[in-house]
Motif scaffolding. Sequence first.
Motif, PDB file in Angstrom:
ATOM      1  N   GLU A 176       0.438  -1.006   0.276  1.00  0.00           N
ATOM      2  CA  GLU A 176      -0.300  -0.252  -0.017  1.00  0.00           C
ATOM      3  C   GLU A 176       1.005   1.064   0.301  1.00  0.00           C
ATOM      4  O   GLU A 176       2.499   0.792   0.024  1.00  0.00           O
ATOM      5  CB  GLU A 176      -0.849  -0.098   1.300  1.00  0.00           C
ATOM      6  N   GLY A 177       0.094   2.774  -0.664  1.00  0.00           N
ATOM      7  CA  GLY A 177       0.594   3.387  -0.592  1.00  0.00           C
ATOM      8  C   GLY A 177       0.171   4.401  -0.517  1.00  0.00           C
ATOM      9  O   GLY A 177      -0.910   4.566  -1.647  1.00  0.00           O
ATOM     10  N   GLY A 178       1.267   5.771  -1.140  1.00  0.00           N
ATOM     11  CA  GLY A 178       0.113   6.975  -1.873  1.00  0.00           C
ATOM     12  C   GLY A 178       1.963   7.535  -2.832  1.00  0.00           C
ATOM     13  O   GLY A 178       2.508   7.832  -2.217  1.00  0.00           O
ATOM     14  N   ILE A 179       0.803   8.461  -4.034  1.00  0.00           N
ATOM     15  CA  ILE A 179       1.737   8.981  -4.703  1.00  0.00           C
ATOM     16  C   ILE A 179       1.429  10.252  -4.995  1.00  0.00           C
ATOM     17  O   ILE A 179       0.275  10.592  -5.144  1.00  0.00           O
ATOM     18  CB  ILE A 179       2.092   7.919  -6.115  1.00  0.00           C
ATOM     19  N   LEU A 180       2.374  11.075  -5.245  1.00  0.00           N
ATOM     20  CA  LEU A 180       1.891  12.609  -5.284  1.00  0.00           C
ATOM     21  C   LEU A 180       2.636  13.481  -6.792  1.00  0.00           C
ATOM     22  O   LEU A 180       3.849  12.858  -6.416  1.00  0.00           O
ATOM     23  CB  LEU A 180       2.060  13.474  -4.487  1.00  0.00           C
TER      24      LEU A 180
ATOM     25  N   GLY B 223      -1.244  14.809 -10.387  1.00  0.00           N
ATOM     26  CA  GLY B 223      -1.984  13.316 -10.029  1.00  0.00           C
ATOM     27  C   GLY B 223      -1.631  12.493  -8.503  1.00  0.00           C
ATOM     28  O   GLY B 223      -0.295  13.307  -8.348  1.00  0.00           O
ATOM     29  N   ALA B 224      -2.706  12.761  -8.332  1.00  0.00           N
ATOM     30  CA  ALA B 224      -2.754  11.921  -6.896  1.00  0.00           C
ATOM     31  C   ALA B 224      -3.240  11.246  -6.520  1.00  0.00           C
ATOM     32  O   ALA B 224      -4.807  11.151  -6.846  1.00  0.00           O
ATOM     33  CB  ALA B 224      -2.721  13.095  -5.331  1.00  0.00           C
ATOM     34  N   ALA B 225      -2.641  10.020  -5.868  1.00  0.00           N
ATOM     35  CA  ALA B 225      -3.910   8.479  -5.694  1.00  0.00           C
ATOM     36  C   ALA B 225      -3.276   7.357  -4.424  1.00  0.00           C
ATOM     37  O   ALA B 225      -2.038   7.847  -4.021  1.00  0.00           O
ATOM     38  CB  ALA B 225      -3.930   7.717  -6.396  1.00  0.00           C
ATOM     39  N   PHE B 226      -3.882   7.010  -3.767  1.00  0.00           N
ATOM     40  CA  PHE B 226      -3.708   6.088  -2.957  1.00  0.00           C
ATOM     41  C   PHE B 226      -4.157   5.181  -2.918  1.00  0.00           C
ATOM     42  O   PHE B 226      -5.271   4.960  -3.338  1.00  0.00           O
ATOM     43  CB  PHE B 226      -3.552   6.592  -1.126  1.00  0.00           C
TER      44      PHE B 226
ATOM     45  N   ARG C  35      -4.829   6.702   4.568  1.00  0.00           N
ATOM     46  CA  ARG C  35      -4.656   7.688   4.114  1.00  0.00           C
ATOM     47  C   ARG C  35      -3.493   7.777   3.275  1.00  0.00           C
ATOM     48  O   ARG C  35      -2.540   7.501   3.584  1.00  0.00           O
ATOM     49  CB  ARG C  35      -5.127   8.864   6.313  1.00  0.00           C
ATOM     50  N   PHE C  36      -3.672   9.690   3.154  1.00  0.00           N
ATOM     51  CA  PHE C  36      -2.960  10.452   2.003  1.00  0.00           C
ATOM     52  C   PHE C  36      -3.492  11.462   1.971  1.00  0.00           C
ATOM     53  O   PHE C  36      -3.789  11.762   0.814  1.00  0.00           O
ATOM     54  CB  PHE C  36      -2.805   9.393   0.782  1.00  0.00           C
ATOM     55  N   PRO C  37      -2.760  12.615   3.022  1.00  0.00           N
ATOM     56  CA  PRO C  37      -3.305  14.334   3.525  1.00  0.00           C
ATOM     57  C   PRO C  37      -2.144  14.539   2.099  1.00  0.00           C
ATOM     58  O   PRO C  37      -0.957  14.489   2.125  1.00  0.00           O
ATOM     59  CB  PRO C  37      -3.176  14.550   4.919  1.00  0.00           C
ATOM     60  N   VAL C  38      -3.621  15.376   1.444  1.00  0.00           N
ATOM     61  CA  VAL C  38      -2.165  15.802   0.721  1.00  0.00           C
ATOM     62  C   VAL C  38      -2.446  17.418  -0.216  1.00  0.00           C
ATOM     63  O   VAL C  38      -4.054  18.083   0.096  1.00  0.00           O
ATOM     64  CB  VAL C  38      -2.573  15.769  -1.347  1.00  0.00           C
ATOM     65  N   VAL C  39      -1.842  18.375  -0.041  1.00  0.00           N
ATOM     66  CA  VAL C  39      -2.009  19.936   0.286  1.00  0.00           C
ATOM     67  C   VAL C  39      -1.397  19.971  -1.276  1.00  0.00           C
ATOM     68  O   VAL C  39      -0.510  20.040  -1.402  1.00  0.00           O
ATOM     69  CB  VAL C  39      -1.967  20.555   0.909  1.00  0.00           C
ATOM     70  N   VAL C  40      -2.221  20.762  -2.093  1.00  0.00           N
ATOM     71  CA  VAL C  40      -1.520  21.523  -3.436  1.00  0.00           C
ATOM     72  C   VAL C  40      -1.316  22.934  -3.559  1.00  0.00           C
ATOM     73  O   VAL C  40      -2.907  23.912  -3.085  1.00  0.00           O
ATOM     74  CB  VAL C  40      -1.905  21.198  -4.389  1.00  0.00           C
TER      75      VAL C  40
ATOM     76  N   PHE D  35      -8.301  20.745  -5.036  1.00  0.00           N
ATOM     77  CA  PHE D  35      -7.706  19.039  -4.674  1.00  0.00           C
ATOM     78  C   PHE D  35      -7.941  18.011  -3.468  1.00  0.00           C
ATOM     79  O   PHE D  35      -7.931  18.020  -2.588  1.00  0.00           O
ATOM     80  CB  PHE D  35      -6.453  19.120  -5.194  1.00  0.00           C
ATOM     81  N   GLU D  36      -8.000  17.080  -4.236  1.00  0.00           N
ATOM     82  CA  GLU D  36      -8.717  15.453  -3.391  1.00  0.00           C
ATOM     83  C   GLU D  36      -7.806  14.641  -4.520  1.00  0.00           C
ATOM     84  O   GLU D  36      -7.871  13.923  -5.470  1.00  0.00           O
ATOM     85  CB  GLU D  36      -9.655  15.624  -3.181  1.00  0.00           C
ATOM     86  N   PRO D  37      -6.971  13.317  -3.455  1.00  0.00           N
ATOM     87  CA  PRO D  37      -5.987  12.980  -4.070  1.00  0.00           C
ATOM     88  C   PRO D  37      -6.999  11.450  -4.641  1.00  0.00           C
ATOM     89  O   PRO D  37      -8.206  11.563  -3.752  1.00  0.00           O
ATOM     90  CB  PRO D  37      -5.454  11.929  -3.205  1.00  0.00           C
ATOM     91  N   VAL D  38      -7.397  10.463  -5.189  1.00  0.00           N
ATOM     92  CA  VAL D  38      -8.650   9.414  -5.621  1.00  0.00           C
ATOM     93  C   VAL D  38      -7.240   8.269  -4.793  1.00  0.00           C
ATOM     94  O   VAL D  38      -6.636   7.506  -4.992  1.00  0.00           O
ATOM     95  CB  VAL D  38      -7.184   8.926  -7.157  1.00  0.00           C
ATOM     96  N   ASN D  39      -8.252   7.976  -4.177  1.00  0.00           N
ATOM     97  CA  ASN D  39      -8.979   6.772  -2.811  1.00  0.00           C
ATOM     98  C   ASN D  39      -8.710   5.373  -4.168  1.00  0.00           C
ATOM     99  O   ASN D  39     -10.199   4.900  -4.055  1.00  0.00           O
ATOM    100  CB  ASN D  39      -9.486   6.356  -1.720  1.00  0.00           C
ATOM    101  N   LEU D  40      -7.991   4.334  -4.064  1.00  0.00           N
ATOM    102  CA  LEU D  40      -8.121   3.237  -4.583  1.00  0.00           C
ATOM    103  C   LEU D  40      -8.385   2.154  -3.812  1.00  0.00           C
ATOM    104  O   LEU D  40      -7.937   0.858  -4.157  1.00  0.00           O
ATOM    105  CB  LEU D  40      -6.613   3.332  -5.706  1.00  0.00           C
TER     106      LEU D  40
END
Length: 82
Positions: free
Chosen positions: A34-38, A47-50, A54-59, A69-74
């Motif tokens: 598992e992980g998250g990538i921005l 692009g951002a997904a996890f 959780r994967f808190p991201v601020v752009v 902006f919200e990362p895609v939860n996969l």
Amino acid sequence: LTAKYVDEQIAAGTHPQEAVESALKRLADLKGAEGGILALDSGGRIGAAFNAGRFPVVVVVDGRVRKDFEPVNLRHRLGGGK
């Protein structure tokens, strides 16, 4: 190697969102991880997904936080949710 994979995909013209989603699927398939990538490209596309809990991201663009902006939860799509 996952970051290298994302970089190669973006260099080949893939949109960063597609690249990070593909990379997380690959990571889950190969390692069950598992992980998250921005990621972003030289054109400013983001692009951002996890697939982790959780994967808190601020752009921030031009000094302003992109509130839309919200990362895609996969997580459920890739069989996560341990």
